[in-house]
Design an enzyme around this catalytic site. Structure first.
Site, PDB file in Angstrom:
ATOM      1  CB  SER A 134     -72.892  51.109-112.723  1.00  0.00           C
ATOM      2  OG  SER A 134     -73.223  52.323-112.520  1.00  0.00           O
ATOM      3  CG  ASP A 135     -78.941  49.333-114.795  1.00  0.00           C
ATOM      4  OD1 ASP A 135     -79.418  50.332-114.865  1.00  0.00           O
ATOM      5  OD2 ASP A 135     -79.547  48.304-114.967  1.00  0.00           O
ATOM      6  CD1 TRP A 136     -79.866  56.300-113.475  1.00  0.00           C
ATOM      7  CD2 TRP A 136     -78.450  55.163-114.634  1.00  0.00           C
ATOM      8  NE1 TRP A 136     -79.378  57.133-114.311  1.00  0.00           N
ATOM      9  CE2 TRP A 136     -78.627  56.577-115.184  1.00  0.00           C
ATOM     10  CE3 TRP A 136     -77.516  54.402-115.485  1.00  0.00           C
ATOM     11  CZ2 TRP A 136     -78.027  56.865-116.434  1.00  0.00           C
ATOM     12  CZ3 TRP A 136     -77.061  54.605-116.617  1.00  0.00           C
ATOM     13  CH2 TRP A 136     -76.999  56.043-116.818  1.00  0.00           C
ATOM     14  N   GLY A 191     -76.109  50.797-109.691  1.00  0.00           N
ATOM     15  CA  GLY A 191     -75.738  49.394-109.779  1.00  0.00           C
ATOM     16  C   GLY A 191     -74.248  49.042-109.446  1.00  0.00           C
TER      17      GLY A 191
END
Length: 829
Positions: A224-226, A228
């Site tokens: 995931s994105d941070w 996210g």
């Protein structure tokens, strides 16, 4: 050397808790270790144009490369490969096994806050540039993480927005760069985007993640994105392997509960854990440094200088104003960027550079015998410039208690400037959820007069100078765009100061949770941040008058201005395409007195309006050039480097001309990609709308001739023997240089509406004066294809196709054709 481990053995013997722990980060940058089985932690690191390491605050200095659009403007596969190698080596020095890059989202709008991070508005160019930099990085053993999959093409409400896009546009435009990377580079990791696509967040959307693994047969670690990750069950079942950062918010005990309810299968946990272990095993082979260190080597500086110079685009050069002769006696340098270079955009691209060469210093170096006149003319900053060179003896003290209470000092950190980002900072005993800090230092101004101070904060902050409160940004706050969209607007105060006298500066800071402001759609990393800037208060009219005076008396004038990290950054989008207030007036005033001998150098990552362009004889687009910004610009301006950059995106004259003008922000939680496949030049050509400078445009100090007829062989396209277009190109000018030949394909007789033409190949050829060479560009099946939404497949349509070879999208210099005799369908890469 990290001890090896056997993945099958580890999976068979670790506990269920260990498996679950593997599925999320242990902290802001690392994966979980299992020491008993020799499974090490893997370190990840930002960013798109340099390797920051593990610290936003007080980080180890790093190489800063030119921004993504600058690298895209080189159109040079070999240079991008070398850039990737440099990034890989920087990762190793920072002890990082995994680079969180490159960014390959699309610049559908010139206003996108992270547009500068990506390579191009065209999916083919973007994919090829990404492939090259990934292969370079991974040749060092470091894993690349291509991002953000998919549709994070704007920052407004990026965590909440639902991107509504047709299947055709999704496949042909937004997924296509990722598909090229999957086919040609196979990077070890993929990062999902924050946003939804057609109703569901990508991170928990099985249809989107199945494209990667089932359609493309590419099986990277998917992280995931941070912050996210939004769910436990849906994200795991969809195929998200790793939640970042740690400690977990949606895994751990929540997985245990979901498994007990049989909402997640044991086999799913094992499958995700296996993928993480495969990633760890591969990444751990990288020979990383035990400590975070720098590696500022001469060969890296030389490469960075080459990257910067080769990215620069000569937009206009009427009457061969450039290059400026080095025999010039008096030269005027105007613009705040002259002494304060814009080396990068903001957000994840931020880092502490080894150094930054200003244009002023580079011109002094290039012209040792010239008289150099300098005036700022107008300030281009949005926030007042951070205090650094006039700051001394500065430290930050950290506490768990506010200033009005008795408190215990927990940590002290030295600082070199008055900006700090504490999202990943920690110290023994510090309560990360709620803490306070005091920055103290000594400020010695170099000029007497009234000084402006500006304080922006994510959290709360108050500025004192000699114990007198100058700015209160704590009791009343107004939301701004700083710090990934979480900060306040800049609050400004003033104080009369005397040059050479030392003043005590104190900032009383409260962490993020001391602020009453809340926002939807932005990422709350915690910790907090502050930026204190200062400069001498100036009369704007007098600044312009001073600039006009020096321009009038100089033999040549360089105006260097544009945007910077204040205006282009992760966390927010630009509201318009305009240059900062006062810049257009400055440029126009200088042109009033010295148009025949003035060159305008613009620094920005994406297009800006240029209402004075018709009056300027010389215009140079210099992007954000990294450590070597000043040298790179000077090398081009004085002819040490023949410019060869080409625009990787169209340059509209007005933002209202762009196809996304009515659909460039979240409205009611959704954003309609109403332009469909007609992004960038595809739109402008389809509707016959003129642009200021077209996609692929870029001038040279020399001239080239290309044979008007392209030889295409074989004339009948087949998957076994795809055609190649060949032309002769000759350098007919006075100096060595490079020309980028761009191959576009047109399908004029297609039954399906299609762009007028699309880029499907390019090559950059370097030629000595008088040299001629035969150049070939290969054509693949995607050149004849579009996504058929009825069949849900790629379709290569029978018919005759035109081959158009240009030096820009509007300058077609050679033509040919071939035909497809049978319509074909397929899925995959």
């Amino acid at each position: 050397m990290t001890p090896k481990f056997d993945i099958d053995y580890v999976l068979a013997n670790i506990t269920e808790d260990d498996k679950i722990a593997l599925l999320s980060g242990s902290d802001f940058w690392h994966t979980h270790a299992i020491p008993k089985f020799n499974v090490p932690p893997i370190r990840t690191t930002d960013g798109p144009n340099g390797i920051r390491g593990t610290k936003f605050f007080a980080g180890v200095p790093a190489a800063c490369l030119p921004c993504g659009t600058a690298l895209g403007a080189t159109w040079d596969r070999d240079l991008l490969h070398q850039a990737g190698v440099l990034l890989g080596k920087e990762c190793l020095a920072k002890g990082a096994h995994c680079w969180l890059g490159p960014t390959i989202n699309m610049q559908r709008s010139p206003l996108g806050g992270r547009g500068f991070e990506s390579f191009a508005e065209d999916p083919h160019l973007s994919g090829i540039m990404a492939k090259s930099i990934i292969l370079g990085c991974e040749s060092t053993g470091v894993i690349s993480t291509v991002k953000h999959y998919v549709g994070n093409d704007q920052e407004h409400e990026r965590r909440a927005v639902d991107v509504l896009v047709t299947p055709r546009a999704l496949r042909e435009i937004y997924l296509r760069p990722f598909q090229i990377v999957a086919r040609d580079a196979h990077p070890g990791a993929l990062m999902t985007s924050y946003n939804k696509i057609n109703g569901k967040h990508v991170v928990e959307n099985p249809a989107m993640l199945d494209i990667v693994r089932k359609d493309w047969h590419w099986d990277p670690l998917i992280m995931s994105d941070w912050l996210g990750t939004y769910t436990t069950i849906d994200s795991l079942n969809a195929g998200l392997d790793l939640e970042m950062p740690g400690p977990t918010r949606y895994r751990g005990k929540y997985i245990e509960s979901a498994m007990q309810a049989r909402l997640i299968k044991q086999s799913t946990i094992s499958k995700r854990a296996r993928k993480v272990l495969e990633f760890v095993e591969r990444a751990s082979r990288a020979p990383v440094s035990a400590d975070e260190t720098g590696r500022d080597f001469p060969e890296d500086r030389a490469l960075n200088r080459t990257l910067c110079a080769n990215s620069i685009v000569l937009l206009k050069n009427d009457g061969n104003l450039l290059p400026i002769p080095k025999t010039v006696k008096k030269i005027a340098l105007i613009g705040s960027h002259v002494k304060t270079p814009a080396i990068s955009g903001g957000g994840s691209a931020s880092l502490e550079p080894y150094y930054a060469v200003s244009l002023y210093d580079a011109v002094v170096e290039a012209l040792p015998d010239a008289e150099i006149l300098y005036e700022a003319g107008a300030y281009a900053h949005r926030m007042l410039p951070v205090i650094d060179r006039m700051l001394s003896n500065a430290v930050i003290h950290f506490y768990n208690e506010p200033p009005e209470k008795e408190r215990t000092l927990l940590a002290t950190e030295p600082v070199v400037n008055t900006a700090f980002q504490l999202m990943d900072y920690n110290a023994p005993g510090l309560n990360r959820a709620l803490f306070w800090a005091t920055l103290i230092g000594e400020f010695t101004p170099d000029v007497s007069g009234l000084w402006d101070f500006g304080l922006t904060v994510f959290g709360t902050a108050t500025l004192f100078i000699d114990d007198e409160m100058v700015i209160d940004n704590a009791t009343r706050q107004t939301r701004g765009t700083a710090f990934f969209g979480k900060g306040t607007v800049q609050e400004v105060g003033q104080k009369q100061l005397t040059a050479g006298q030392t003043y005590k500066i104190r900032i009383e800071f409260g962490s993020a949770n001391t602020s009453p402001m809340k926002a939807i759609g932005v990422v709350h990393f915690g910790g907090g941040a502050a930026h204190l800037g200062a400069c001498l208060h100036m009369d704007p009219e007098q600044m312009v008058a001073n600039a006009v005076r020096v321009a009038a008396e100089a033999d040549y004038t360089i105006v260097c201005t544009g945007l910077n990290r204040d205006w282009e950054s992760e966390g927010f989008d630009r509201p318009d395409m305009d240059l900062p207030p006062g810049i257009d007036a400055l440029i126009s005033s200088v042109l009033d007195v010295a148009a025949d001998r003035t060159v305008i150098v613009n620094q920005s990552g994406t297009p800006v309006t240029m209402p004075w362009a018709h009056r300027a004889r010389g215009i140079v687009q210099a992007w954000y050039g990294g450590n070597e910004t000043g040298h790179g610009i000077a090398d081009v301006l004085f002819g040490d480097v023949n410019p060869s950059g080409k625009l990787p995106l169209s340059w509209p004259a007005d933002v209202r001309h762009n196809p996304t003008y009515l659909n460039n922000m979240s409205v009611g939680g959704r954003m309609l990609y109403g332009e469909d496949v007609y992004i960038g030049y595809r739109f402008y050509e389809k509707v016959g709308r003129e642009v200021l400078f077209p996609f692929g445009h870029g001038l040279s100090y020399t001239t080239f001739h290309v044979s008007p007829e392209a030889t295409v062989s074989p004339i009948v396209f087949s998957s076994d023997s795809p055609p190649t277009a060949t032309v002769l190109v000759k350098n007919t000018g006075p100096m060595a240089g490079a020309q980028t030949l761009q191959l576009y394909i047109a399908a004029p007789n297609s039954a399906t509406p299609r762009p007028v033409k699309e880029l499907h190949g390019f090559t950059k050829v370097f030629l000595q004066s008088g040299e001629e060479r035969s150049v070939s560009i290969h054509i693949d099946r995607y050149a004849t294809s579009f996504w058929d939404e009825i069949e849900d497949m790629w379709k290569s349509e029978e018919g005759v196709y035109q081959v158009l070879i240009g030096t820009s999208s509007q300058e077609i210099v050679s033509r040919g054709e071939f035909r497809v005799e049978q319509t074909r369908y397929w899925r995959g890469v």
